[in-house]
Write an enzyme that holds these catalytic residues in place. Structure first.
Site, PDB file in Angstrom:
ATOM      1  N   GLY A  54       0.832  -1.195   0.000  1.00 30.08           N
ATOM      2  CA  GLY A  54       0.000   0.000   0.000  1.00 30.08           C
ATOM      3  C   GLY A  54       0.864   1.241   0.000  1.00 30.08           C
ATOM      4  O   GLY A  54       2.054   1.182   0.333  1.00 30.08           O
ATOM      5  N   GLN A  76       3.209   9.935   1.046  1.00 32.61           N
ATOM      6  CA  GLN A  76       4.485   9.216   1.106  1.00 32.61           C
ATOM      7  C   GLN A  76       5.371   9.550  -0.092  1.00 32.61           C
ATOM      8  O   GLN A  76       6.577   9.302  -0.057  1.00 32.61           O
ATOM      9  CB  GLN A  76       4.259   7.700   1.173  1.00 32.61           C
ATOM     10  CG  GLN A  76       3.713   7.250   2.533  1.00 32.61           C
ATOM     11  CD  GLN A  76       3.540   5.742   2.586  1.00 32.61           C
ATOM     12  OE1 GLN A  76       2.555   5.203   2.101  1.00 32.61           O
ATOM     13  NE2 GLN A  76       4.520   5.058   3.152  1.00 32.61           N
ATOM     14  N   CYS A 127       6.317  -0.349   7.207  1.00 32.46           N
ATOM     15  CA  CYS A 127       5.922   0.780   6.372  1.00 32.46           C
ATOM     16  C   CYS A 127       7.076   1.161   5.448  1.00 32.46           C
ATOM     17  O   CYS A 127       8.229   1.188   5.870  1.00 32.46           O
ATOM     18  CB  CYS A 127       5.557   1.957   7.282  1.00 32.46           C
ATOM     19  SG  CYS A 127       5.076   3.446   6.406  1.00 32.46           S
ATOM     20  N   LEU A 128       6.740   1.475   4.206  1.00 31.50           N
ATOM     21  CA  LEU A 128       7.770   1.885   3.239  1.00 31.50           C
ATOM     22  C   LEU A 128       8.489   3.163   3.686  1.00 31.50           C
ATOM     23  O   LEU A 128       9.620   3.400   3.286  1.00 31.50           O
ATOM     24  CB  LEU A 128       7.137   2.098   1.859  1.00 31.50           C
ATOM     25  CG  LEU A 128       6.639   0.834   1.148  1.00 31.50           C
ATOM     26  CD1 LEU A 128       5.814   1.209  -0.085  1.00 31.50           C
ATOM     27  CD2 LEU A 128       7.800  -0.069   0.751  1.00 31.50           C
ATOM     28  N   HIS A 134      -4.040   1.468   7.963  1.00 27.65           N
ATOM     29  CA  HIS A 134      -2.672   2.001   7.939  1.00 27.65           C
ATOM     30  C   HIS A 134      -2.576   3.163   6.939  1.00 27.65           C
ATOM     31  O   HIS A 134      -2.047   4.234   7.268  1.00 27.65           O
ATOM     32  CB  HIS A 134      -1.721   0.848   7.565  1.00 27.65           C
ATOM     33  CG  HIS A 134      -0.273   1.225   7.461  1.00 27.65           C
ATOM     34  ND1 HIS A 134       0.702   0.676   8.265  1.00 27.65           N
ATOM     35  CD2 HIS A 134       0.379   2.078   6.611  1.00 27.65           C
ATOM     36  CE1 HIS A 134       1.883   1.198   7.928  1.00 27.65           C
ATOM     37  NE2 HIS A 134       1.715   2.039   6.926  1.00 27.65           N
ATOM     38  N   GLU A 135      -3.115   2.944   5.728  1.00 32.77           N
ATOM     39  CA  GLU A 135      -3.017   3.986   4.691  1.00 32.77           C
ATOM     40  C   GLU A 135      -3.877   5.204   5.022  1.00 32.77           C
ATOM     41  O   GLU A 135      -3.458   6.344   4.794  1.00 32.77           O
ATOM     42  CB  GLU A 135      -3.435   3.444   3.319  1.00 32.77           C
ATOM     43  CG  GLU A 135      -2.567   2.333   2.764  1.00 32.77           C
ATOM     44  CD  GLU A 135      -1.080   2.619   2.835  1.00 32.77           C
ATOM     45  OE1 GLU A 135      -0.674   3.792   2.802  1.00 32.77           O
ATOM     46  OE2 GLU A 135      -0.331   1.648   2.944  1.00 32.77           O
ATOM     47  N   HIS A 156      -2.155   7.411   7.323  1.00 32.43           N
ATOM     48  CA  HIS A 156      -1.139   8.247   6.659  1.00 32.43           C
ATOM     49  C   HIS A 156      -1.739   9.580   6.216  1.00 32.43           C
ATOM     50  O   HIS A 156      -1.114  10.628   6.345  1.00 32.43           O
ATOM     51  CB  HIS A 156      -0.602   7.547   5.399  1.00 32.43           C
ATOM     52  CG  HIS A 156       0.607   6.680   5.635  1.00 32.43           C
ATOM     53  ND1 HIS A 156       1.774   7.161   6.166  1.00 32.43           N
ATOM     54  CD2 HIS A 156       0.831   5.358   5.374  1.00 32.43           C
ATOM     55  CE1 HIS A 156       2.665   6.174   6.240  1.00 32.43           C
ATOM     56  NE2 HIS A 156       2.125   5.063   5.764  1.00 32.43           N
TER      57      HIS A 156
END
Ligand SMILES: [Zn+2]
Length: 164
Positions: free
Chosen positions: A46, A51, A91-92, A133-134, A137
């Site tokens: 995701g 991000q 997480c990225l 999670h997204e 963000h």
């Protein structure tokens, strides 16, 4: 194919609130393309627009093994939650760390799709985790905020899709 640079946890842009999208302009289409390319290139499940530095309410998710089930949500909003589940997240934007987060088991999401039509989804399990999670963000919240103090763990580089 454009793969964008992913901002890391110490970048203040990740702490800003994203703005709603008013229409799927060519710029927004390009953003969605870039986000999908960037997510796949980094083996993530995701990605949220902030991000890659765009403060817009757009997320992409693909939890499939084959990496061929792209989901796009514009202006996503969780309208109802049920139950709870504890799972390991990464997480990225926070490379080489992971931690357990308590999330809702089941969620109801309202959003717009890529045609800017109303989209409603009821989901549970891992997809519900990825979406929570997204969507966090987009409000400037990182999963690390929700990991109990001292419980964030260092990891090796991830080999399987796991980062959201
Ligand atoms: Zn993330």
């Amino acid at each position: 194919m454009v793969v964008r640079k992913i901002l890391l946890y110490d970048n203040p842009i990740l702490r800003k609130k994203c703005k709603p999208v008013n229409a799927v302009s060519n710029e927004v289409k390009k953003l969605i393309n870039d986000m999908a390319n960037t997510m796949y290139a980094n083996n993530g499940v995701g990605l949220a627009a902030n991000q890659i530095g765009e403060l817009l309410k757009v997320i992409v998710v693909d939890i499939s093994e084959e990496r061929n089930e792209l989901l796009v949500f514009i202006n996503p909003k969780i309208t109802k939650k049920e139950g709870s589940q504890l799972g390991v997240e990464a997480c990225l934007s926070v490379p080489k760390f992971e931690g357990e987060v308590d999330r809702s088991q089941k969620i109801w999401v309202k959003a717009k799709n890529i045609f800017f039509e109303d989209l409603e989804m009821e989901t549970d399990g891992y997809l519900a985790v990825a979406l929570q999670h997204e969507i966090d963000h987009l409000s400037g919240i990182l999963y690390t905020d929700k990991v109990p103090k001292g419980k964030l763990k260092a990891t090796e580089d991830h080999k399987s899709p796991k980062d959201i």
